[in-house]
Design a protein around this motif. Sequence first.
Motif, mmCIF file in Angstrom:
data_model
loop_
_atom_site.group_PDB
_atom_site.id
_atom_site.type_symbol
_atom_site.label_atom_id
_atom_site.label_comp_id
_atom_site.label_asym_id
_atom_site.label_seq_id
_atom_site.Cartn_x
_atom_site.Cartn_y
_atom_site.Cartn_z
ATOM 1 N N GLY A 74 34.051 18.852 30.776
ATOM 2 C CA GLY A 74 35.321 18.829 30.047
ATOM 3 C C GLY A 74 35.885 17.422 30.002
ATOM 4 N N TRP A 75 35.834 16.713 31.133
ATOM 5 C CA TRP A 75 36.333 15.337 31.178
ATOM 6 C C TRP A 75 35.511 14.463 30.241
ATOM 7 N N THR A 76 34.191 14.640 30.266
ATOM 8 C CA THR A 76 33.304 13.818 29.452
ATOM 9 C C THR A 76 33.680 13.916 27.978
ATOM 10 N N VAL A 77 33.824 15.142 27.505
ATOM 11 C CA VAL A 77 34.109 15.349 26.084
ATOM 12 C C VAL A 77 35.518 14.852 25.754
ATOM 13 N N LYS A 78 36.482 15.202 26.625
ATOM 14 C CA LYS A 78 37.862 14.786 26.361
ATOM 15 C C LYS A 78 37.982 13.267 26.370
ATOM 16 N N GLU A 79 37.281 12.651 27.312
ATOM 17 C CA GLU A 79 37.322 11.197 27.431
ATOM 18 C C GLU A 79 36.781 10.552 26.156
ATOM 19 N N LEU A 80 35.694 11.133 25.666
ATOM 20 C CA LEU A 80 35.038 10.592 24.482
ATOM 21 C C LEU A 80 35.946 10.701 23.263
ATOM 22 N N PHE A 81 36.640 11.842 23.155
ATOM 23 C CA PHE A 81 37.459 12.078 21.969
ATOM 24 C C PHE A 81 38.919 11.662 22.183
ATOM 25 N N SER A 82 39.210 11.058 23.331
ATOM 26 C CA SER A 82 40.596 10.660 23.590
ATOM 27 C C SER A 82 40.996 9.449 22.744
ATOM 28 N N ALA A 83 40.005 8.676 22.319
ATOM 29 C CA ALA A 83 40.281 7.526 21.443
ATOM 30 C C ALA A 83 39.421 7.688 20.190
ATOM 31 N N PRO A 84 39.880 8.521 19.233
ATOM 32 C CA PRO A 84 39.028 8.846 18.086
ATOM 33 C C PRO A 84 38.628 7.637 17.251
ATOM 34 N N GLN A 85 39.544 6.663 17.138
ATOM 35 C CA GLN A 85 39.202 5.494 16.325
ATOM 36 C C GLN A 85 38.062 4.706 16.971
ATOM 37 N N GLN A 86 38.156 4.569 18.294
ATOM 38 C CA GLN A 86 37.108 3.844 19.024
ATOM 39 C C GLN A 86 35.780 4.603 18.911
ATOM 40 N N ALA A 97 34.897 16.625 48.843
ATOM 41 C CA ALA A 97 35.413 17.598 47.869
ATOM 42 C C ALA A 97 35.981 18.829 48.569
ATOM 43 N N ARG A 98 35.335 19.227 49.652
ATOM 44 C CA ARG A 98 35.681 20.490 50.290
ATOM 45 C C ARG A 98 36.785 20.338 51.344
ATOM 46 N N SER A 99 36.716 19.239 52.110
ATOM 47 C CA SER A 99 37.545 19.166 53.316
ATOM 48 C C SER A 99 38.663 18.135 53.285
ATOM 49 N N ILE A 100 38.646 17.240 52.297
ATOM 50 C CA ILE A 100 39.654 16.176 52.302
ATOM 51 C C ILE A 100 40.382 16.146 50.960
ATOM 52 N N GLY A 101 41.694 16.045 51.041
ATOM 53 C CA GLY A 101 42.486 15.837 49.833
ATOM 54 C C GLY A 101 43.052 14.431 49.865
ATOM 55 N N PHE A 102 42.877 13.698 48.754
ATOM 56 C CA PHE A 102 43.345 12.306 48.713
ATOM 57 C C PHE A 102 44.588 12.185 47.840
ATOM 58 N N VAL A 103 45.533 11.408 48.330
ATOM 59 C CA VAL A 103 46.704 11.047 47.525
ATOM 60 C C VAL A 103 46.776 9.522 47.549
ATOM 61 N N PHE A 104 46.749 8.936 46.342
ATOM 62 C CA PHE A 104 46.690 7.473 46.250
ATOM 63 C C PHE A 104 48.044 6.895 45.857
ATOM 64 N N GLN A 105 48.215 5.611 46.191
ATOM 65 C CA GLN A 105 49.473 4.948 45.842
ATOM 66 C C GLN A 105 49.683 4.921 44.331
ATOM 67 N N SER A 106 48.598 4.618 43.593
ATOM 68 C CA SER A 106 48.754 4.494 42.129
ATOM 69 C C SER A 106 48.363 5.791 41.422
ATOM 70 N N PHE A 107 48.508 6.894 42.093
ATOM 71 C CA PHE A 107 48.350 8.264 41.554
ATOM 72 C C PHE A 107 46.909 8.583 41.166
ATOM 73 N N ASN A 108 46.303 7.665 40.358
ATOM 74 C CA ASN A 108 44.888 7.818 39.979
ATOM 75 C C ASN A 108 44.598 9.163 39.320
ATOM 76 N N LEU A 109 45.447 9.545 38.401
ATOM 77 C CA LEU A 109 45.150 10.751 37.619
ATOM 78 C C LEU A 109 44.175 10.373 36.503
ATOM 79 N N LEU A 110 43.417 11.356 36.027
ATOM 80 C CA LEU A 110 42.478 11.111 34.928
ATOM 81 C C LEU A 110 43.264 11.222 33.625
ATOM 82 N N GLU A 111 43.345 10.105 32.925
ATOM 83 C CA GLU A 111 44.298 9.980 31.822
ATOM 84 C C GLU A 111 44.026 10.904 30.645
ATOM 85 N N SER A 112 42.761 11.293 30.449
ATOM 86 C CA SER A 112 42.463 12.119 29.267
ATOM 87 C C SER A 112 42.658 13.612 29.546
ATOM 88 N N LEU A 113 42.908 13.949 30.810
ATOM 89 C CA LEU A 113 43.088 15.367 31.156
ATOM 90 C C LEU A 113 44.571 15.699 31.293
#
Lengths: 369, 293
Positions: free
Chosen positions: A3-15, B86-102
């Motif tokens: 899901g991340w792969t596809v979303k990442e790819l299509f997150s910048a459609p112009q690019q 993945a199973r035993s540790i949860g990380f919280v970072f200073q700069s949040f580090n969320l995945l921007e496209s999700l």
Amino acid sequence: MFGWTVKELFSAPQQLFASVSAVAGAFALVLFFDGVFAGESEQIVALIDRTDADVWVMQDGVGNMHMTTSFLADWKIDAVAGVEGVKKVTPILYLNAVIEAGGRNWFSFVVGLEPGDSRAGPWAMAAGAPLPGRGEAIVPDVFASDAGLAIGDPVRIAGRDFAVAGFSADTFSMANSITFVTLDDLADTISSVGTVSYLLVDAEPGVDAAALAARIMDEVEKVNALTREEFSARDYSIAVQMGLDIIWMMTLIGGALAVLLTGFIVYSHVTERERELAVMKALGVRDRAIYASLMVQALVIGLLAFALAVAVVSLAVPTTHALVPKISLAVTADSLWRTGVTAVLVSLVAAVVPVRRVLSVDPVSAFHQ
Amino acid sequence: MPEPILQAENVVKVFGQGRAAVRAVDGVSIEVQPSEMVTITGPSGSGKTTLVSILGALLRPDDGRVVIDGTDISTLREGALSMLRARSIGFVFQSFNLLESLTVRENVLFPAHLAPGGMNAARGRADELLETLGLSHRASALPRTLSGGEKQRVAIARALINRPRLIIADEPTGNLDSKSGQNVLMVLHDVARDEGRAVLIVTHDRRVEDVADRILWLEDGHLRDRKQDEHEWVRDPVCNMALDGWTSEIFVDRDGIRYHFCSQRCRERFEASPETYVEASRSRRPARDGADR
């Protein structure tokens, strides 16, 4: 991850569109040049395919028309006509020659026709008489246009002058063209009176062409007989073989270009998203999952680029032919299949380009500001 | 005494070789129990990031032993380490580090793909976490539309989705305003107290000390225990900088009085002319709470 792969790819459609377009350009070049070659190859067998005889009879030992000479004694016309299942026999005399007109030279198949018999004659006319008379020639309309010829103008064929009686359509390509004269004129020109080159045989209704060809070879001495499909396939194969190295070279160059472009695009994706990759690694994503993700990205780019290339070439083929009639273009299923496979291979190879970069992404860097 | 969730013994990490070698972590031992919230603090460059990377199974120590949730990480291969994280540790970072496209919800669910357990259950848990953290209305939002506080709460939800026994937070309030920072601290505090998880926070934020069960001081690769509210505010007699005498390691004893310094340079200047600085320091204001000693 997918899901991340596809979303990442299509997150910048112009690019994404820019990336896909760049790779599509490489594939379109491959398809286009392939199409030119296929078009030229199809034109080489145009006489065989368009006249649509059931069986072709030629000199024993000869199995082609392109780059070949065949001579049959003219009594064999009656001998073949007498074979059971033969409805009609049309002889032609045939010569590979250069025709000269309007200061231009062009390579041509010159076909000598029986007077008044249109069976092996031009299948489509642009202007003028549908069949040549004595001292006349019917030349391709594209050549006439290129050389500035009008009806009645002289053309020189194998050192003899003919008057242009008509312009045929669909008989011209850059590598080959077809000129029609009378059989007697051509026989005089090449001093081959009493011989013909090929016999076009029409079968009686319900007679199997392959069986008829076999029967002709049994009953008429020293001839070879092939069905139209086989004869056409042999000539097409020779034409393709002559250009096979060129086709492969084009495919390789286009493929290499596509690998470089796709590799660069995927590599850029990795460098731009190094921090996110570091975070993913920290969260527990394995390197192999990241590779798989890159491979999916490369495949999506490759397949989208292939689809775009097919669309572009589909539009370019009729447009090019309309603008430059001398270019014969044909996009074949074989070409599409080969380029499609190339697109997949390109994607798989390109996905390997950033492997070292992915390996070097340190999950600890997720802690850095 | 329950089994500690995190246990490190004589952990050593050295960067470089020969004379250039730096012992970023030098013989550190630590245990964090279930429901315990432990803070590691210390000056910049003291080795906090290196230590937290080792304790988070991101970096292998050169020596010593780290056991997380009963698993000794020193013998694990990379794949098994990833699975453990993945199973035993949860990380919280200073700069949040969320995945921007999700979206927010997809970010929270992201680690659920990496650990065993049904995604359906994870979806339910993600909704619960978003509800608990007041983020339900932002579930479909992209990270770029969130405030800093919201981002950090999403990061906390992501850290909790796989129900890890250990939460490691690196400067979780570092990029937040006062109110958001306080909110995030209370969430982490509740995670430890109510859910029985071990929470390890690396921070400079002194507010964390108010809610932490234990405060550890890391300096020059060494870890020391420090009790809450145990400060000894003093001033460097040379540059007048306020220092915590409890944690200061540069000092000079003279005439029965201990003088603390921010750096070796200040100490050298003091030693060159002690009378000048002793006299001057007497006339200065106290460092804090009138405790200028």
